[in-house]
Write a protein that holds these residues in place. Structure first.
Motif, PDB file in Angstrom:
ATOM      1  N   ASP A 201      -3.145  50.007  46.462  1.00 42.93           N
ATOM      2  CA  ASP A 201      -3.059  50.495  45.083  1.00 42.93           C
ATOM      3  C   ASP A 201      -3.941  49.654  44.153  1.00 42.93           C
ATOM      4  OD1 ASP A 201      -1.242  52.374  45.879  1.00 42.93           O
ATOM      5  OD2 ASP A 201       0.527  51.255  45.211  1.00 42.93           O
ATOM      6  N   PRO A 202      -4.518  50.268  43.118  1.00 44.00           N
ATOM      7  CA  PRO A 202      -5.285  49.497  42.128  1.00 44.00           C
ATOM      8  C   PRO A 202      -4.386  48.458  41.456  1.00 44.00           C
ATOM      9  CG  PRO A 202      -5.669  51.851  41.873  1.00 44.00           C
ATOM     10  CD  PRO A 202      -4.520  51.706  42.826  1.00 44.00           C
ATOM     11  N   LEU A 203      -4.909  47.242  41.287  1.00 43.54           N
ATOM     12  CA  LEU A 203      -4.090  46.150  40.762  1.00 43.54           C
ATOM     13  C   LEU A 203      -4.759  45.493  39.562  1.00 43.54           C
ATOM     14  CD1 LEU A 203      -1.637  44.237  40.967  1.00 43.54           C
ATOM     15  CD2 LEU A 203      -2.980  42.845  42.571  1.00 43.54           C
ATOM     16  N   VAL A 204      -4.013  45.447  38.446  1.00 39.44           N
ATOM     17  CA  VAL A 204      -4.420  44.717  37.245  1.00 39.44           C
ATOM     18  C   VAL A 204      -3.601  43.436  37.199  1.00 39.44           C
ATOM     19  CG1 VAL A 204      -4.564  44.751  34.722  1.00 39.44           C
ATOM     20  CG2 VAL A 204      -4.937  46.868  36.037  1.00 39.44           C
ATOM     21  N   MET A 205      -4.264  42.307  36.934  1.00 41.55           N
ATOM     22  CA  MET A 205      -3.567  41.018  37.001  1.00 41.55           C
ATOM     23  C   MET A 205      -3.711  40.219  35.713  1.00 41.55           C
ATOM     24  SD  MET A 205      -3.933  38.038  39.907  1.00 41.55           S
ATOM     25  CE  MET A 205      -3.133  39.105  41.114  1.00 41.55           C
ATOM     26  N   PHE A 206      -2.625  39.539  35.357  1.00 45.24           N
ATOM     27  CA  PHE A 206      -2.622  38.535  34.291  1.00 45.24           C
ATOM     28  C   PHE A 206      -2.107  37.235  34.889  1.00 45.24           C
ATOM     29  CE2 PHE A 206      -0.125  35.966  31.404  1.00 45.24           C
ATOM     30  CZ  PHE A 206      -0.967  35.790  30.322  1.00 45.24           C
ATOM     31  N   ILE A 207      -2.785  36.117  34.611  1.00 42.95           N
ATOM     32  CA  ILE A 207      -2.323  34.799  35.042  1.00 42.95           C
ATOM     33  C   ILE A 207      -2.262  33.893  33.819  1.00 42.95           C
ATOM     34  CG2 ILE A 207      -2.788  32.765  36.460  1.00 42.95           C
ATOM     35  CD1 ILE A 207      -4.209  34.532  38.454  1.00 42.95           C
ATOM     36  N   GLY A 208      -1.106  33.307  33.584  1.00 46.54           N
ATOM     37  CA  GLY A 208      -0.934  32.415  32.441  1.00 46.54           C
ATOM     38  C   GLY A 208       0.528  32.354  32.047  1.00 46.54           C
ATOM     39  N   ARG A 209       0.820  31.529  31.048  1.00 46.67           N
ATOM     40  CA  ARG A 209       2.193  31.481  30.543  1.00 46.67           C
ATOM     41  C   ARG A 209       2.521  32.798  29.847  1.00 46.67           C
ATOM     42  NH1 ARG A 209       2.479  26.856  26.527  1.00 46.67           N
ATOM     43  NH2 ARG A 209       0.325  27.478  26.204  1.00 46.67           N
ATOM     44  N   LEU A 210       3.714  33.304  30.091  1.00 45.92           N
ATOM     45  CA  LEU A 210       4.125  34.561  29.471  1.00 45.92           C
ATOM     46  C   LEU A 210       4.738  34.262  28.103  1.00 45.92           C
ATOM     47  CD1 LEU A 210       3.628  35.426  32.400  1.00 45.92           C
ATOM     48  CD2 LEU A 210       5.571  36.962  32.210  1.00 45.92           C
ATOM     49  N   THR A 211       3.875  33.918  27.158  1.00 40.15           N
ATOM     50  CA  THR A 211       4.291  33.636  25.791  1.00 40.15           C
ATOM     51  C   THR A 211       3.701  34.703  24.876  1.00 40.15           C
ATOM     52  OG1 THR A 211       2.367  32.216  25.460  1.00 40.15           O
ATOM     53  CG2 THR A 211       4.386  31.144  26.179  1.00 40.15           C
ATOM     54  N   PRO A 231      -1.888  56.936  38.258  1.00 37.65           N
ATOM     55  CA  PRO A 231      -0.437  56.860  38.493  1.00 37.65           C
ATOM     56  C   PRO A 231      -0.019  55.793  39.502  1.00 37.65           C
ATOM     57  CG  PRO A 231      -1.205  59.137  38.536  1.00 37.65           C
ATOM     58  CD  PRO A 231      -2.424  58.282  38.528  1.00 37.65           C
ATOM     59  N   GLU A 232      -0.894  55.451  40.430  1.00 39.05           N
ATOM     60  CA  GLU A 232      -0.523  54.497  41.480  1.00 39.05           C
ATOM     61  C   GLU A 232      -0.825  53.041  41.103  1.00 39.05           C
ATOM     62  OE1 GLU A 232      -4.744  55.915  42.454  1.00 39.05           O
ATOM     63  OE2 GLU A 232      -2.918  56.648  41.464  1.00 39.05           O
ATOM     64  N   ALA A 233      -1.316  52.792  39.892  1.00 39.46           N
ATOM     65  CA  ALA A 233      -1.712  51.434  39.488  1.00 39.46           C
ATOM     66  C   ALA A 233      -0.512  50.490  39.449  1.00 39.46           C
ATOM     67  CB  ALA A 233      -2.387  51.471  38.120  1.00 39.46           C
ATOM     68  N   LYS A 234      -0.779  49.226  39.773  1.00 45.90           N
ATOM     69  CA  LYS A 234       0.223  48.161  39.691  1.00 45.90           C
ATOM     70  C   LYS A 234      -0.289  47.074  38.745  1.00 45.90           C
ATOM     71  CE  LYS A 234       3.149  49.836  42.741  1.00 45.90           C
ATOM     72  NZ  LYS A 234       2.470  51.135  42.921  1.00 45.90           N
ATOM     73  N   PHE A 235       0.664  46.331  38.157  1.00 45.95           N
ATOM     74  CA  PHE A 235       0.332  45.302  37.172  1.00 45.95           C
ATOM     75  C   PHE A 235       1.096  44.028  37.534  1.00 45.95           C
ATOM     76  CE2 PHE A 235      -0.156  49.441  35.428  1.00 45.95           C
ATOM     77  CZ  PHE A 235      -1.296  49.385  34.643  1.00 45.95           C
ATOM     78  N   ALA A 277      -8.455  37.161  44.214  1.00 47.91           N
ATOM     79  CA  ALA A 277      -9.107  38.038  45.191  1.00 47.91           C
ATOM     80  C   ALA A 277      -8.347  39.343  45.380  1.00 47.91           C
ATOM     81  CB  ALA A 277      -9.244  37.310  46.527  1.00 47.91           C
ATOM     82  N   SER A 278      -7.035  39.319  45.139  1.00 42.44           N
ATOM     83  CA  SER A 278      -6.216  40.508  45.399  1.00 42.44           C
ATOM     84  C   SER A 278      -6.342  41.577  44.324  1.00 42.44           C
ATOM     85  CB  SER A 278      -4.742  40.104  45.528  1.00 42.44           C
ATOM     86  OG  SER A 278      -4.210  39.711  44.264  1.00 42.44           O
ATOM     87  N   CYS A 279      -6.799  41.211  43.123  1.00 43.57           N
ATOM     88  CA  CYS A 279      -6.784  42.178  42.019  1.00 43.57           C
ATOM     89  C   CYS A 279      -8.102  42.937  41.913  1.00 43.57           C
ATOM     90  CB  CYS A 279      -6.453  41.492  40.698  1.00 43.57           C
ATOM     91  SG  CYS A 279      -7.791  40.516  39.985  1.00 43.57           S
TER      92      CYS A 279
END
Length: 311
Positions: A201-211, A231-235, A277-279
């Protein structure tokens, strides 16, 4: 060590695991060690496991008393930093310790300025007061016992000149670096996809503090619109959360968002190359940054980056 090598003390009051400044200090230390210098890190709390080999935790009275403990920490650093050639401080209140060492021991003092997120971005009254304390303390400390200031971006240099009234010739801009041996397009992200059941599935990524000021709420709010097109996207949200639980619940009230969103919590630093690499896309909707390190790492990993032009 050779004649030109230095014994350097790097000081920051706390080093939280996964923080950008902990990464900055780790990479700076590695670079200085490669050049033949002797490096020691001093902090009241070292959570980042990658720094413990050359780190020293200082203990002092009044550690549990907010604001007053700044001076207890500074005194503990003055006692610990002896027979060094240079003290390099990061953030407030570490700069106070550097000021005192400069005055008492006559050591050259370099301060790296990473900036402070605007007070309006903090909801907690204590956090707002803490940010005011940092800003006021830094304003006065910049005038007491400093030889050089490093700003990690030109944006922060302009802030130092405009808001803190620092002369330009005292400031050197040195950007944060990225280890291209670790972060590059050759990394393999298949294990991460398997671990979290993402598959292809397509993957959107955020890395950081969740503030709040990191803007993750905007990415969460935008998920329904993306799902209409893909519709199949993941976050995936990688990092520890400082949101209130009710607010997270509100943002995840839509069942489609809950199904598409993956919260990993804190992930060990060694996993970062595989995560990038995964996103397919790295999204960093931060409202303020002195220098955003994770977007630079994502670009080094060969990933397209979507971000706000905030600074």
């Amino acid at each position: 060590m050779g004649r030109s090598s230095l014994k350097i003390a790097i000081v920051r009051s706390s080093l939280h695991r996964g923080s950008g400044q902990a990464v900055h200090i780790r990479e700076l230390s590695k670079g200085l060690l490669k050049l033949g210098h002797e490096v020691h890190i001093f902090s009241r709390s070292i959570e980042d496991e990658t720094l413990r080999g050359i780190g020293h935790e200082t203990k002092f009275t009044l550690d549990g008393v907010p604001f007053i403990r700044h001076f207890g920490f500074a005194a503990s650093i003055v006692r610990a930093v002896r027979d060094f050639d240079l003290v390099h401080t990061q953030y407030h209140p570490s700069i106070i310790a550097g000021n005192w060492i400069h005055k008492i021991r006559g050591l050259p003092h370099v301060f790296t300025y990473h900036g402070f997120a605007p007070i309006r971005f903090w909801n907690n009254p204590f956090q707002k007061l803490k940010m005011i304390d940092h800003r006021v303390g830094t304003y006065f400390s910049l005038r007491l016992g400093l030889d050089r200031i490093i700003a990690v971006s030109h944006f922060l240099k302009r802030e130092l000149v405009r808001n803190y009234r620092i002369e330009e010739q005292l400031i050197e801009v040195i950007y944060n670096g990225v280890d291209l041996e670790r972060f590059n397009p050759r990394a393999d992200g298949r294990k991460v996809r398997e671990m979290y059941g993402i598959g292809s599935d397509p993957l959107v990524m955020f890395i950081g503090r969740l503030t709040p000021y990191k803007g993750v709420q905007f990415l969460l709010q935008g998920i329904p619109d993306v799902l209409k097109e893909v519709p199949e996207a993941k976050f995936m949200f990688v990092g520890s959360s400082r949101f209130d639980a009710p607010r997270i619940g509100q943002l995840l009230s839509d069942a489609r968002v809950r199904k598409a969103a993956i919260f990993t919590g804190y992930v060990a630093d060694r996993m970062l190359p595989q995560l990038y690499a995964s996103c397919d896309v790295f999204c960093y909707p931060s409202l303020w940054e002195g220098f955003g390190l994770t977007p630079a790492e994502a670009q080094a990993a060969g990933k397209p980056v979507v971000a706000f032009e905030t600074c």
